[in-house]
Design a protein around this motif. Structure first.
Motif, PDB file in Angstrom:
ATOM      1  N   GLN A 169       0.814  -1.214   0.000  1.00 34.68           N
ATOM      2  CA  GLN A 169       0.000   0.000   0.000  1.00 34.68           C
ATOM      3  C   GLN A 169       0.851   1.269   0.000  1.00 34.68           C
ATOM      4  O   GLN A 169       0.325   2.374  -0.126  1.00 34.68           O
ATOM      5  CB  GLN A 169      -0.934   0.017   1.220  1.00 34.68           C
ATOM      6  CG  GLN A 169      -0.290   0.429   2.542  1.00 34.68           C
ATOM      7  CD  GLN A 169       0.538  -0.687   3.187  1.00 34.68           C
ATOM      8  OE1 GLN A 169       0.729  -1.757   2.610  1.00 34.68           O
ATOM      9  NE2 GLN A 169       1.034  -0.432   4.390  1.00 34.68           N
ATOM     10  N   VAL A 170       2.182   1.113   0.119  1.00 37.47           N
ATOM     11  CA  VAL A 170       3.075   2.270   0.161  1.00 37.47           C
ATOM     12  C   VAL A 170       3.406   2.724  -1.262  1.00 37.47           C
ATOM     13  O   VAL A 170       3.850   1.927  -2.084  1.00 37.47           O
ATOM     14  CB  VAL A 170       4.361   1.938   0.937  1.00 37.47           C
ATOM     15  CG1 VAL A 170       5.362   3.092   0.849  1.00 37.47           C
ATOM     16  CG2 VAL A 170       4.035   1.643   2.395  1.00 37.47           C
ATOM     17  N   GLY A 171       3.205   4.001  -1.515  1.00 31.05           N
ATOM     18  CA  GLY A 171       3.500   4.547  -2.838  1.00 31.05           C
ATOM     19  C   GLY A 171       4.848   5.213  -2.928  1.00 31.05           C
ATOM     20  O   GLY A 171       5.423   5.309  -4.020  1.00 31.05           O
ATOM     21  N   LEU A 172       5.391   5.679  -1.792  1.00 30.53           N
ATOM     22  CA  LEU A 172       6.645   6.435  -1.828  1.00 30.53           C
ATOM     23  C   LEU A 172       7.304   6.372  -0.458  1.00 30.53           C
ATOM     24  O   LEU A 172       6.622   6.457   0.567  1.00 30.53           O
ATOM     25  CB  LEU A 172       6.369   7.892  -2.222  1.00 30.53           C
ATOM     26  CG  LEU A 172       7.544   8.845  -2.430  1.00 30.53           C
ATOM     27  CD1 LEU A 172       7.184   9.893  -3.481  1.00 30.53           C
ATOM     28  CD2 LEU A 172       7.953   9.567  -1.145  1.00 30.53           C
ATOM     29  N   ILE A 173       8.618   6.236  -0.452  1.00 31.95           N
ATOM     30  CA  ILE A 173       9.406   6.340   0.778  1.00 31.95           C
ATOM     31  C   ILE A 173      10.516   7.353   0.526  1.00 31.95           C
ATOM     32  O   ILE A 173      11.360   7.162  -0.355  1.00 31.95           O
ATOM     33  CB  ILE A 173      10.020   4.994   1.208  1.00 31.95           C
ATOM     34  CG1 ILE A 173       8.948   3.925   1.382  1.00 31.95           C
ATOM     35  CG2 ILE A 173      10.800   5.160   2.502  1.00 31.95           C
ATOM     36  CD1 ILE A 173       9.508   2.545   1.698  1.00 31.95           C
ATOM     37  N   GLN A 174      10.486   8.417   1.301  1.00 31.04           N
ATOM     38  CA  GLN A 174      11.471   9.489   1.186  1.00 31.04           C
ATOM     39  C   GLN A 174      12.534   9.343   2.262  1.00 31.04           C
ATOM     40  O   GLN A 174      12.222   9.272   3.451  1.00 31.04           O
ATOM     41  CB  GLN A 174      10.772  10.842   1.341  1.00 31.04           C
ATOM     42  CG  GLN A 174      11.686  12.039   1.457  1.00 31.04           C
ATOM     43  CD  GLN A 174      12.399  12.353   0.153  1.00 31.04           C
ATOM     44  OE1 GLN A 174      11.765  12.676  -0.846  1.00 31.04           O
ATOM     45  NE2 GLN A 174      13.727  12.253   0.147  1.00 31.04           N
ATOM     46  N   THR A 175      13.804   9.251   1.857  1.00 30.08           N
ATOM     47  CA  THR A 175      14.870   9.301   2.845  1.00 30.08           C
ATOM     48  C   THR A 175      15.181  10.760   3.177  1.00 30.08           C
ATOM     49  O   THR A 175      14.864  11.668   2.411  1.00 30.08           O
ATOM     50  CB  THR A 175      16.148   8.618   2.345  1.00 30.08           C
ATOM     51  OG1 THR A 175      16.726   9.409   1.285  1.00 30.08           O
ATOM     52  CG2 THR A 175      15.869   7.217   1.843  1.00 30.08           C
ATOM     53  N   VAL A 176      15.792  10.973   4.325  1.00 37.99           N
ATOM     54  CA  VAL A 176      16.212  12.320   4.722  1.00 37.99           C
ATOM     55  C   VAL A 176      17.702  12.439   4.444  1.00 37.99           C
ATOM     56  O   VAL A 176      18.535  11.949   5.221  1.00 37.99           O
ATOM     57  CB  VAL A 176      15.912  12.580   6.205  1.00 37.99           C
ATOM     58  CG1 VAL A 176      16.324  14.000   6.592  1.00 37.99           C
ATOM     59  CG2 VAL A 176      14.427  12.367   6.494  1.00 37.99           C
ATOM     60  N   PRO A 177      18.089  13.038   3.321  1.00 37.13           N
ATOM     61  CA  PRO A 177      19.514  13.082   2.969  1.00 37.13           C
ATOM     62  C   PRO A 177      20.272  14.090   3.808  1.00 37.13           C
ATOM     63  O   PRO A 177      19.717  15.084   4.292  1.00 37.13           O
ATOM     64  CB  PRO A 177      19.491  13.492   1.491  1.00 37.13           C
ATOM     65  CG  PRO A 177      18.226  14.270   1.337  1.00 37.13           C
ATOM     66  CD  PRO A 177      17.239  13.670   2.290  1.00 37.13           C
ATOM     67  N   THR A 178      21.553  13.827   3.992  1.00 34.98           N
ATOM     68  CA  THR A 178      22.445  14.776   4.651  1.00 34.98           C
ATOM     69  C   THR A 178      23.461  15.279   3.641  1.00 34.98           C
ATOM     70  O   THR A 178      23.606  14.734   2.544  1.00 34.98           O
ATOM     71  CB  THR A 178      23.171  14.127   5.841  1.00 34.98           C
ATOM     72  OG1 THR A 178      23.836  12.933   5.401  1.00 34.98           O
ATOM     73  CG2 THR A 178      22.190  13.765   6.935  1.00 34.98           C
ATOM     74  N   VAL A 179      24.168  16.333   4.030  1.00 32.99           N
ATOM     75  CA  VAL A 179      25.051  17.034   3.098  1.00 32.99           C
ATOM     76  C   VAL A 179      26.420  16.365   3.069  1.00 32.99           C
ATOM     77  O   VAL A 179      26.933  15.895   4.099  1.00 32.99           O
ATOM     78  CB  VAL A 179      25.176  18.515   3.500  1.00 32.99           C
ATOM     79  CG1 VAL A 179      26.143  19.249   2.578  1.00 32.99           C
ATOM     80  CG2 VAL A 179      23.798  19.179   3.453  1.00 32.99           C
ATOM     81  N   VAL A 180      27.013  16.349   1.896  1.00 29.40           N
ATOM     82  CA  VAL A 180      28.339  15.770   1.714  1.00 29.40           C
ATOM     83  C   VAL A 180      29.045  16.546   0.607  1.00 29.40           C
ATOM     84  O   VAL A 180      28.416  17.292  -0.157  1.00 29.40           O
ATOM     85  CB  VAL A 180      28.235  14.266   1.350  1.00 29.40           C
ATOM     86  CG1 VAL A 180      27.770  14.068  -0.078  1.00 29.40           C
ATOM     87  CG2 VAL A 180      29.550  13.526   1.579  1.00 29.40           C
ATOM     88  N   GLY A 181      30.350  16.379   0.502  1.00 31.08           N
ATOM     89  CA  GLY A 181      31.100  16.970  -0.602  1.00 31.08           C
ATOM     90  C   GLY A 181      31.398  18.439  -0.437  1.00 31.08           C
ATOM     91  O   GLY A 181      31.681  19.119  -1.422  1.00 31.08           O
ATOM     92  N   ALA A 182      31.368  18.968   0.786  1.00 35.22           N
ATOM     93  CA  ALA A 182      31.577  20.397   0.998  1.00 35.22           C
ATOM     94  C   ALA A 182      33.047  20.764   0.812  1.00 35.22           C
ATOM     95  O   ALA A 182      33.939  20.046   1.261  1.00 35.22           O
ATOM     96  CB  ALA A 182      31.106  20.790   2.390  1.00 35.22           C
ATOM     97  N   ALA A 183      33.289  21.919   0.189  1.00 31.52           N
ATOM     98  CA  ALA A 183      34.654  22.405   0.001  1.00 31.52           C
ATOM     99  C   ALA A 183      34.831  23.817   0.550  1.00 31.52           C
ATOM    100  O   ALA A 183      35.833  24.105   1.201  1.00 31.52           O
ATOM    101  CB  ALA A 183      35.032  22.375  -1.479  1.00 31.52           C
ATOM    102  N   THR A 184      33.880  24.720   0.294  1.00 33.40           N
ATOM    103  CA  THR A 184      33.999  26.081   0.818  1.00 33.40           C
ATOM    104  C   THR A 184      33.671  26.091   2.314  1.00 33.40           C
ATOM    105  O   THR A 184      33.074  25.164   2.850  1.00 33.40           O
ATOM    106  CB  THR A 184      33.044  27.029   0.087  1.00 33.40           C
ATOM    107  OG1 THR A 184      31.686  26.615   0.343  1.00 33.40           O
ATOM    108  CG2 THR A 184      33.297  27.014  -1.416  1.00 33.40           C
TER     109      THR A 184
END
Length: 629
Positions: free
Chosen positions: A262-277
């Motif tokens: 019955q589930v149509g969508l599962i959203q993960t909560v992404p975190t930030v990566v790849g920062a340089a500045t």
């Protein structure tokens, strides 16, 4: 039209084969219908909605936890300024103060619940299930990477990380990649050459398609894939060009979809990566440390009425095709045209037909963050226009779940808080100048000031406690001392940036309402500094407002609370220019400021691929070119 060996070249205007305007190497089409939805009618539902008293009790608790301190604040301020009755000026002040106080109280209540879930509850309610041999994958999943004038070698580098990660998990052979390009002709030719050079190095199918006509932006790009190929796949993992998700997480999400039809969508909560500045490193630290507790609280009260952020999520293809065909809205921007913040609308449309929409925490789901303040504000303007479109839609679309309507309203109202904060400050200063109240009368009492500080900074302190009590997590942030330094620096920088964001969002909102629509081009993902002169010009209105607020405060006398606001506005160009530098980002890393744990691919043998152009130039295809070159 010419079809040879799976390659299609078309001239969008003349059909001339000598002028290729599109290119694709894709499997045989498996079409599925994706009808445009009628917002005025109620569609048939796949199942009757079940009233979940436990879930509604959770939502009531969050609302009460937000309204209680707001009511206390209203009573305290009423005692301060309304003992002899409420004047019109004082009424305006209270009308601004109370909802803004409730807004920050709502954020604190969500974070507090998330903190309790992650500490006492161990986070079991907000993470995807583990994949076991008993849950072998039967369905087929497409991983979609929409791109538009991106650093394509960086895209392929991130894809290679995910492709090799999938090879290590059970059921990884059930996944295929699709790169869906909306790039212009010049970038498209670069993409074609790189794709043809590298496709044989992948161990599973990696397909590529560039559209001849960019119709409907990203939602149109996804919809075109669904209509042509969606019939051959059970699920689609939708990513952004800067997304990375581990194979283990993708397999777990697919297993959850199979376990719960019955589930149509599962959203993960992404975190930030790849920062340089320095700016991106600061936001990366804040995302990793502060984000999980707020996300856990939101997951807890949202339940089966979760949200979709357009990427780092898995979607049931049949449900999406059945529910999410988006019409073009009548009229001019900002309320007409293509729906820009399509993801929240798509989640609401799925729930409208009875499909469940869930959110989960996943530590192996990542995205990039804009490298500098101007890049963040450019993206935020697009989001502002998209969310403002939701104002009529949350009323107009028939059959929406009440929580979906609430989420659309909250998304739009988030951009209204900035002009409200600005109006509140002007009312306070204007009232003092007009002699309506002494400077101290409208300032919070000591007790109310302490409550306000708790609501604003409490989530950060709770996140610190959550990280401190877990040795592995504490080490990931560099230890207790470095984590504390990072939080102190974050609070100081946040205080300076808050008034800058306030005025920027206010300008953007009124510009959009006046009909100045946002463009939707490729995002700036790499930057190294910006000139102070250009920063001064970019933030000229912020400087003028800072001067104006300072002058009003001096005339009113005794309003020292305006100092951090004025300082943030006056220092906006300096803050933007300094935090946009990569050398300061490297110094922060070397000194232990804004430390975060390495993502999983840097702790394993994921050596970046290399690409050699016919000219002999060679480039390493790291997952994040700004940080991996």
């Amino acid at each position: 039209m010419n079809v040879t060996g799976g390659v299609l070249t078309v001239d969008a205007v003349t059909g001339d084969k000598a002028m290729p305007r599109a290119f694709e190497q894709v499997p045989a089409e498996t079409p599925i219908a994706m009808p445009v939805q009628d917002f005025g009618g109620r569609p048939p539902m796949i199942a009757r909605r079940r009233f979940n008293i436990d879930l509604w009790a959770r939502r009531l608790l969050v609302v009460l936890l937000a309204l209680l301190p707001a009511a206390m604040a209203a009573h305290e301020m009423r005692r301060s300024i309304g003992l002899d009755g409420i004047s019109a000026w004082e009424g305006v002040y209270l009308a601004l103060f109370i909802p803004l106080f409730a807004w920050i109280a709502f954020g604190f209540a969500t974070a507090l619940i998330g903190f309790l879930l992650l500490t006492v509850g161990k986070g079991r309610a907000v993470t995807p299930h583990a994949l076991t041999p008993a849950t072998a994958l039967a369905g087929k999943t497409a991983i979609l990477l929409p791109v538009c004038n991106e650093d394509f070698l960086g895209v392929l580098g991130r894809l290679s990380i995910m492709e090799r990660s999938l090879a290590q998990v059970m059921g990884g052979e059930r996944f295929e990649f699709f790169i869906l390009s909306d790039s212009n002709a010049d970038n498209g030719e670069t993409e074609r050459r790189a794709y043809l050079e590298m496709r044989e190095s992948f161990s599973r199918p990696v397909h590529y398609r560039r559209r001849a006509l960019n119709i409907g932006r990203k939602p149109g790009n996804i919809a075109e894939w669904v209509e042509r190929f969606g019939g051959g796949y059970d699920y689609m993992v939708v990513l952004d060009a800067d997304s990375v998700m581990s194979g283990q997480t993708m397999a777990r999400l697919a297993a959850d979809m199979e376990r719960h039809p019955q589930v149509g969508l599962i959203q993960t909560v992404p975190t930030v990566v790849g920062a340089a500045t320095l700016f991106a490193r600061w936001q990366q630290f804040a995302s990793r440390l502060f984000g999980p507790i707020s996300a856990a609280g939101m997951i807890w009260w949202a339940g089966s009425e979760g949200m979709f952020w357009g990427h780092n999520a898995i979607v049931r293809v049949k449900a999406f095709a059945q529910s999410c065909g988006l019409p073009e809205l009548p009229g001019r921007a900002p309320f007409g045209g293509h729906i820009m913040s399509h993801d929240m609308i798509e989640a609401a449309l799925l729930r409208r037909r009875g499909w469940d929409v869930h959110m989960v925490s996943a530590e192996d789901s990542f995205e990039e963050f804009p490298p500098a303040m101007p890049d963040l504000f450019t993206r935020d303007r697009r989001w502002c226009q998209g969310n403002i479109q939701h104002v009529p839609l949350f009323i107009k679309i028939a059959g929406l779940h009440p929580v979906s309507r609430f989420q659309l309203l909250v998304g739009a109202s988030a951009y209204c808080t900035s002009p409200l904060w600005l109006a509140l400050m002007l009312v306070v200063l204007g009232g003092a100048l007009a002699g309506m109240w002494p400077p101290s009368a409208v300032l919070p009492s000591g007790g109310l000031l302490a409550v306000t500080a708790t609501l604003l900074f409490g989530p950060k302190l709770l996140a610190m406690v959550w990280a401190m009590i877990d040795p592995a997590r504490r080490i990931g942030f560099g230890g207790a001392a470095r984590m504390t330094r990072g939080v102190i620096a974050d609070i100081a920088l946040s205080i300076l940036m808050a008034p800058v964001a306030m005025l920027t969002q206010t300008i953007n909102l009124f510009g959009i309402l006046m009909g100045r629509k946002s463009s939707w081009n490729g995002q700036t993902r790499d930057r190294d500094g910006m000139g102070l002169g250009s920063a001064i010009w970019l933030f000229k209105w912020h400087i003028l407002l800072g001067i104006g607020l300072t002058a009003m405060a001096v005339q009113a006398g005794g309003l020292g609370w305006i100092t951090p606001v004025a300082a943030g506005l006056l220092l906006a160009p300096v803050l933007a220019a300094l935090t946009a530098r990569k050398d300061l980002g490297r110094r922060a890393e070397q000194s232990g400021l804004f430390v975060v744990a390495d993502p999983w691919w840097r702790t394993q043998s994921y050596r970046p691929l290399r690409f050699r152009w016919p000219s002999g130039d060679e480039r390493r295809m790291g997952p994040f070119a700004a940080n991996d070159e």
